[in-house]
Design an enzyme around this catalytic site. Structure first.
Site, PDB file in Angstrom:
ATOM      1  N   HIS A 115       0.818  -1.222   0.000  1.00 23.18           N
ATOM      2  CA  HIS A 115       0.000   0.000   0.000  1.00 23.18           C
ATOM      3  C   HIS A 115       0.850   1.271   0.000  1.00 23.18           C
ATOM      4  O   HIS A 115       0.343   2.352  -0.298  1.00 23.18           O
ATOM      5  CB  HIS A 115      -0.989  -0.007   1.173  1.00 23.18           C
ATOM      6  CG  HIS A 115      -0.391   0.262   2.523  1.00 23.18           C
ATOM      7  ND1 HIS A 115      -0.082  -0.730   3.422  1.00 23.18           N
ATOM      8  CD2 HIS A 115      -0.056   1.422   3.138  1.00 23.18           C
ATOM      9  CE1 HIS A 115       0.410  -0.197   4.523  1.00 23.18           C
ATOM     10  NE2 HIS A 115       0.439   1.115   4.378  1.00 23.18           N
ATOM     11  N   ASP A 163       0.386  -7.659   1.603  1.00 21.44           N
ATOM     12  CA  ASP A 163       0.822  -6.261   1.681  1.00 21.44           C
ATOM     13  C   ASP A 163       2.342  -6.111   1.733  1.00 21.44           C
ATOM     14  O   ASP A 163       2.878  -5.363   2.543  1.00 21.44           O
ATOM     15  CB  ASP A 163       0.174  -5.571   2.892  1.00 21.44           C
ATOM     16  CG  ASP A 163       0.088  -4.057   2.701  1.00 21.44           C
ATOM     17  OD1 ASP A 163       0.460  -3.570   1.621  1.00 21.44           O
ATOM     18  OD2 ASP A 163      -0.352  -3.362   3.628  1.00 21.44           O
ATOM     19  N   SER A 179       4.618   2.825   7.845  1.00 20.17           N
ATOM     20  CA  SER A 179       4.298   1.660   7.004  1.00 20.17           C
ATOM     21  C   SER A 179       5.492   1.256   6.158  1.00 20.17           C
ATOM     22  O   SER A 179       6.099   2.089   5.483  1.00 20.17           O
ATOM     23  CB  SER A 179       3.116   1.989   6.082  1.00 20.17           C
ATOM     24  OG  SER A 179       1.919   2.049   6.795  1.00 20.17           O
TER      25      SER A 179
END
Length: 464
Positions: free
Chosen positions: A126, A156, A231
């Site tokens: 993402h 992911d 992230s």
């Protein structure tokens, strides 16, 4: 006067007795009162009391994060995702200012971890999704353009590459199966564009599945502070080895409120190797469905699928899986985590409970051809060549198990073939699962599905 003093004395005595009784019977139930803010005193962190106590304490020098932090901050990078978006503005047409569409640049940021000296970087899918351009900034402020080698949306994870003329500092993978609940870990990343930020916490849980995330996950849960921008960053042990890729937080505000979640390093490492060797993730399965009604410890086998040409599975319906390669399995997300870190053809030792006895079976993992939609709670499989020919289809997804009682209202059964979802043609089971689970179904929007029923007839439903 004597009577007056006698009364005073009796009152004092009565008050003392009452106070003593109150302390004996009620004092333990009183909440601790907070000190007023202005009464809090600050002391230097190296303050040591001049007296000894009988309580056992841990010397702060025993837990030293400086080595792990120093090793990791130079291998964690800042990832800038530059994408071009098109915006429709009807006022432009109304005032004669063009076609009504405008292009604008959108920038997103995250983190990544250098995993080899020649410039391979692992991050979250993402973080790089939809990018027209990717810019990597190292800890020494040098900037590079990055190439996407491959990505896996389900877990992911994405793999990037930058071309460098020097060897880069990197963080080696650790075995995430060996980390323990309560073990100290560090989260390293770039929250809010604050580069090289290090936070500490402990492993709070393993095999954690996030509700509403669309996929069955197997996250490492920690209380190390992670915020937007973290992230794709590193979760490392106190030796500075990579145990996870920071991916998500549980929050109603968008900011850290106590827990963060990381993809285990064993899963990330396996995905990286698959992307390098095959260009796509090789998914391994036991060839079973799971009995979702079983709520005790372990994973109960629902049905065993013995594929044509595959080695017959030693598992039976009703078996309860207790461990994989001596790693305890308490729930399906832990089983999923172990299988995601393996490849088709790998052999695993599976401990099962059958008829009250513990048995160990060696199982060769098959290639995945069954996909589970969590949104509809159905298992899907690709059509065989015979089925495609029979129905004159290029593809589709066959329902092999229905775990959603609400679907019986529509008459949807095992054996139905999905050929369209929201008016888009379905070519495979994986595509059907992705289309269903990434739809807006469940937010008040119906899901339009076209089937071939057991009689070979086409039926369409708006499932709510």
């Amino acid at each position: 006067m004597k009577k007056f003093f006698s009364l005073i004395g009796m009152a004092v005595l009565g008050g003392a007795i009452t106070l003593g009784g109150y302390k004996v019977f009620f004092e333990d139930t009183l909440p601790a009162e907070k000190l007023p803010l202005n009464s809090v005193q600050s002391v230097q962190t190296n303050y040591k009391p001049a007296f000894k106590t009988n309580t056992t304490s841990i010397n702060a020098d025993v837990i030293d994060f400086t080595v792990a932090a120093e090793k990791t901050i130079h291998s964690v990078v800042h990832v800038k995702n530059i994408s071009v978006r098109t915006q429709f503005n009807p006022l432009d047409i109304f005032f004669g200012n063009g076609s009504g569409t405008r292009k604008y640049e959108q920038i997103g940021t995250g983190s990544g971890v250098i995993i080899s000296p020649d410039g391979y970087i692992v991050t979250n899918n993402h973080v790089i999704e939809g990018a027209n351009d990717l810019e990597i900034t190292l800890n020494n402020k040098k900037k590079y353009k990055a190439e996407i080698i491959g990505a896996d949306k389900t877990n992911d994870i994405a793999l990037l590459k930058i071309n460098v003329d020097e060897e880069l500092p990197y963080t080696p993978f650790a075995n995430s199966d060996t980390i323990k609940i309560g073990e100290w870990v560090l989260a390293v990343g770039n929250p809010y564009n604050l580069t090289s930020t290090v936070t500490a916490g402990i492993v709070s849980a393993k095999g954690r599945d996030l509700e509403g995330n669309g996929n069955i996950e197997s996250f490492i849960q920690t209380d190390a502070a992670v915020n937007p921008g973290n992230s794709g960053g590193a979760l490392v042990n106190t030796r500075g080895e990579l145990v996870g890729i920071n991916t998500a937080i549980s929050s109603k505000t968008g900011s850290f409120v106590g827990y963060s979640f990381a993809v285990p390093s064993n899963i990330a490492n396996k995905i990286v190797n698959d992307l390098l060797e095959f260009g796509m993730v090789q998914e391994a399965i036991l060839g079973i469905s799971v009995d979702s009604r079983y709520k005790e410890e372990g994973v109960k086998v629902g049905e065993v699928f013995n594929e044509e040409g595959a080695i017959k599975s030693p598992l039976k319906s009703g078996d309860i899986i207790k461990s994989i390669n001596e790693v305890k399995i308490s729930k399906f997300s832990e089983l999923r985590g172990q299988l995601t870190a393996k490849r088709p053809g790998d052999t695993v030792d599976v401990t099962i409970e059958r008829d009250g006895k513990l048995l160990k079976k060696k199982i060769i993992l098959n290639k995945r051809n069954t996909y589970i939609s969590r949104v509809l709670n159905i298992s899907l499989k690709d059509l065989s060549a015979k089925e495609k020919q029979q129905y004159n289809l290029k593809g589709g997804a066959k329902i092999i198990e229905v775990g959603n009682e609400n679907l019986s209202y529509y008459g949807i059964k095992k054996g139905f073939i999905i050929i369209k979802i929201n008016n888009k043609i379905v070519l495979s089971a994986s595509e059907a699962q992705s289309m269903i689970d990434n739809s807006n179904f469940g937010s008040g929007n119906p899901l339009y599905v076209e089937f071939i029923n057991l009689q070979g007839e086409i039926e369409s439903y708006g499932i709510r």
